[in-house]
Design a protein around this motif. Sequence first.
Motif, mmCIF file in Angstrom:
data_model
loop_
_atom_site.group_PDB
_atom_site.id
_atom_site.type_symbol
_atom_site.label_atom_id
_atom_site.label_comp_id
_atom_site.label_asym_id
_atom_site.label_seq_id
_atom_site.Cartn_x
_atom_site.Cartn_y
_atom_site.Cartn_z
ATOM 1 N N MET A 232 26.693 -21.804 20.288
ATOM 2 C CA MET A 232 27.726 -21.419 21.257
ATOM 3 C C MET A 232 28.708 -20.426 20.629
ATOM 4 S SD MET A 232 26.995 -22.371 24.183
ATOM 5 C CE MET A 232 28.475 -22.054 25.153
ATOM 6 N N ASP A 233 28.838 -20.486 19.298
ATOM 7 C CA ASP A 233 29.643 -19.488 18.606
ATOM 8 C C ASP A 233 29.059 -18.089 18.839
ATOM 9 O OD1 ASP A 233 31.964 -19.670 17.060
ATOM 10 O OD2 ASP A 233 30.824 -18.843 15.349
ATOM 11 N N GLU A 234 27.745 -17.995 18.742
ATOM 12 C CA GLU A 234 27.082 -16.710 19.011
ATOM 13 C C GLU A 234 27.247 -16.304 20.478
ATOM 14 O OE1 GLU A 234 23.196 -15.938 16.557
ATOM 15 O OE2 GLU A 234 23.160 -18.003 17.273
ATOM 16 N N VAL A 235 27.191 -17.306 21.361
ATOM 17 C CA VAL A 235 27.339 -17.002 22.792
ATOM 18 C C VAL A 235 28.732 -16.428 23.038
ATOM 19 C CG1 VAL A 235 27.339 -17.956 25.130
ATOM 20 C CG2 VAL A 235 25.671 -18.796 23.450
ATOM 21 N N ARG A 236 29.744 -17.044 22.409
ATOM 22 C CA ARG A 236 31.130 -16.583 22.636
ATOM 23 C C ARG A 236 31.397 -15.219 22.004
ATOM 24 N NH1 ARG A 236 32.900 -20.631 25.385
ATOM 25 N NH2 ARG A 236 32.120 -22.699 24.859
ATOM 26 N N ASN A 237 30.573 -14.844 21.038
ATOM 27 C CA ASN A 237 30.759 -13.534 20.394
ATOM 28 C C ASN A 237 29.694 -12.517 20.805
ATOM 29 O OD1 ASN A 237 33.110 -13.909 18.576
ATOM 30 N ND2 ASN A 237 31.862 -15.631 17.886
ATOM 31 N N ALA A 238 28.962 -12.828 21.871
ATOM 32 C CA ALA A 238 27.866 -11.942 22.288
ATOM 33 C C ALA A 238 28.398 -10.640 22.901
ATOM 34 C CB ALA A 238 26.986 -12.672 23.298
ATOM 35 N N ASP A 239 27.583 -9.595 22.811
ATOM 36 C CA ASP A 239 27.922 -8.335 23.499
ATOM 37 C C ASP A 239 27.651 -8.474 24.995
ATOM 38 O OD1 ASP A 239 28.445 -7.227 20.988
ATOM 39 O OD2 ASP A 239 26.357 -6.587 20.737
ATOM 40 N N GLU A 240 26.546 -9.159 25.334
ATOM 41 C CA GLU A 240 26.198 -9.404 26.734
ATOM 42 C C GLU A 240 25.639 -10.818 26.848
ATOM 43 O OE1 GLU A 240 23.569 -6.438 28.497
ATOM 44 O OE2 GLU A 240 24.351 -4.856 27.201
ATOM 45 N N ILE A 241 25.772 -11.404 28.018
ATOM 46 C CA ILE A 241 25.097 -12.669 28.337
ATOM 47 C C ILE A 241 24.351 -12.431 29.642
ATOM 48 C CG2 ILE A 241 25.380 -15.118 28.931
ATOM 49 C CD1 ILE A 241 28.009 -15.129 27.329
ATOM 50 N N TRP A 242 23.102 -12.917 29.716
ATOM 51 C CA TRP A 242 22.325 -12.796 30.957
ATOM 52 C C TRP A 242 21.828 -14.168 31.386
ATOM 53 C CZ3 TRP A 242 17.946 -9.155 28.798
ATOM 54 C CH2 TRP A 242 18.494 -7.934 28.375
ATOM 55 N N LEU A 243 21.549 -14.284 32.662
ATOM 56 C CA LEU A 243 20.869 -15.453 33.224
ATOM 57 C C LEU A 243 19.639 -14.918 33.955
ATOM 58 C CD1 LEU A 243 24.018 -17.086 34.885
ATOM 59 C CD2 LEU A 243 23.057 -17.594 32.613
ATOM 60 N N THR A 244 18.531 -15.677 33.942
ATOM 61 C CA THR A 244 17.394 -15.253 34.778
ATOM 62 C C THR A 244 16.889 -16.405 35.621
ATOM 63 O OG1 THR A 244 15.592 -15.805 33.218
ATOM 64 C CG2 THR A 244 16.557 -13.594 33.030
ATOM 65 N N SER A 245 16.473 -16.054 36.839
ATOM 66 C CA SER A 245 15.726 -16.981 37.686
ATOM 67 C C SER A 245 15.007 -16.142 38.727
ATOM 68 C CB SER A 245 16.650 -17.990 38.369
ATOM 69 O OG SER A 245 17.371 -17.359 39.406
ATOM 70 N N SER A 246 14.106 -16.805 39.444
ATOM 71 C CA SER A 246 13.300 -16.099 40.435
ATOM 72 C C SER A 246 14.167 -15.411 41.475
ATOM 73 C CB SER A 246 12.344 -17.074 41.104
ATOM 74 O OG SER A 246 11.417 -17.506 40.143
#
Length: 284
Positions: A232-246
């Motif tokens: 979650m540390d990496e998630v909070r410092n990410a450049d982008e976050i994506w979600l995928t679903s159909s």
Amino acid sequence: SIVYLNGEYMPMSEAKISPMDRGFLFGDGIYEVIPSYDGKLVGFAPHIERMDQGLSFIDIELDYSIDTWRDICETLIEKNGGGNQGIYLHVSRGTDSKRFHAYPDNIAPTVYAFSFEIAPAPKPEKGTVKQYKVSSTQDLRWKRCNIKSTALLGNVMHFQQGYEAGNNEIILYNANDEMTEGSACNAYIVKDGTVITPPLDHQILPGITRLMLLDILRKDGSIKVEERAVTMDEVRNADEIWLTSSSKEIAPVVELDGTPVGDGKVGDVWEQAQRLYSAGKYDY
Ligand code: PLP
């Protein structure tokens, strides 16, 4: 709308299932959602393969061939007016005369399918895509999240948590503070141009959008892909976050727990990935 129930097509208002159905009493079943645009199904074969695998995990025997499923999907699309439709497929273990946990020997599965209108697929344009704001919380679901079970209470409760916080999804993490997935989608980060997503195991659903996206990205080669644990540390410092679903395809997240993701705008890597996905998604 017109639905399919156990071999017949009928108006939804005429579809009747017994209250003793194990899908109703126990959530004892498997489901799928397959998107279609202008009558063209996306990822049809891998969706059916995942459903067959789910049915075999829980020992439901159903003799529907892939051609039967294709016919059901295409008939529902046609009977419900074409355009952009999601197809929901549901197989429960069937209806018993009593409520008893053990799998009954001689009951036939209940097979139900309906279609519903979906939004047009996202265009690879930062200016028009729907932006997601998400919460995060510890993943309190069961340890068999790889099974696409119709028993979705854990997912429903997590989604509601995000919804009540004013967000449109929620990112879940395990007891080791590693991201698992969203309540109804897979999750990714982008760091220094690399797309990183958790590996397939019992903690996440093997998403068909994930399967196609990773394959498309690897074949193209312009964006690096890693499947590994993401803290979650990496998630909070990410450049982008994506979600995928159909239904979402690739959804950019611009805010996590009230804090901007990266620069708070939809990212360049998202745009490139959605462009590649839009171009390749009908090949599966
Ligand atoms: N994870 C969960 C918990 C889901 O419910 C879904 C689907 O809605 C996904 C991931 C994404 O799977 P797919 O890409 O096959 O729609």
